[in-house]
Design a protein around this motif. Sequence first.
Motif: not given
Length: 273
Positions: A105, A108, A110, A251, A253
């Motif tokens: 991920y 970004y 997480a 997560t 986004l």
Amino acid sequence: MTTVVSDTGVGPLLRSWREQRRLSQLELALRADSSARHISFVETGRSRPSEEMVLRLAEHLDVPMRERNALLLAAGYAPRYTESPLDAPRLEALREGIERLLQGYEPYPAFVVDGSYTVVAANRGIGLLLDGLPEHLLAPPLNAMRLTLHPEGLAPRIRNLREWRGHLLAQMERQIALARSEALRALYEEVAAYPLPPGAEDESAPDDEPYPYIALPMRIEHDGRILSFVSSISTFNTPMDVTVAELAIETLLPADAETVAYLRSPAAAPVSE
């Protein structure tokens, strides 16, 4: 039939869960393929439910896995679900899978939390958000709610703090209603009592224009710019272990093109040790 009346057995516990779910005895009986009479006998202690019936009722009452074990014990049966330490050998494949997911991920942010919001794993993207926080908040065990809402944590950097704080507290309230966890309630009372940082009371409500996003974003200031994130939370389907059942993967986004561009730029790259 032997009458056994108890205020601490499985009957009162099942009645409490049923009332919390706002179901009548008849409604629960129809869902569990039983009868209202039998449900009444179980709740009053006049009938001892089978192990299968305890699990069936717990399933239809959406009782968390940890509490299902408690129901089984109260009914005189052994716990059905294990509770393995996260570093147990039997969870090695799970740990490796989570690690690959978190790394995949990046860039970004997480992370993974347990049922009390203790952070048990995170990727390098989280380091960007935690940069500059005081050591006492970063000392293990990290707690996601404390890090976010503490007046010395991320709270002063969150531009829509009142909205985001309200969202997080409401999320915790729903979990407390579901799990009835004393540890979670204590955490809620702690973070809900945190004073708002200077300036938060003057936060515009909520913005001059509605958010052009699919969900409420967390808008956080970092290095002179505003980054926007939408949170997504995933849990494991059909877990058979209490530890796994209580894990949640969150997560963040990116909610706009500017945030995407910054997180992919060299300026956001983690410093090599």
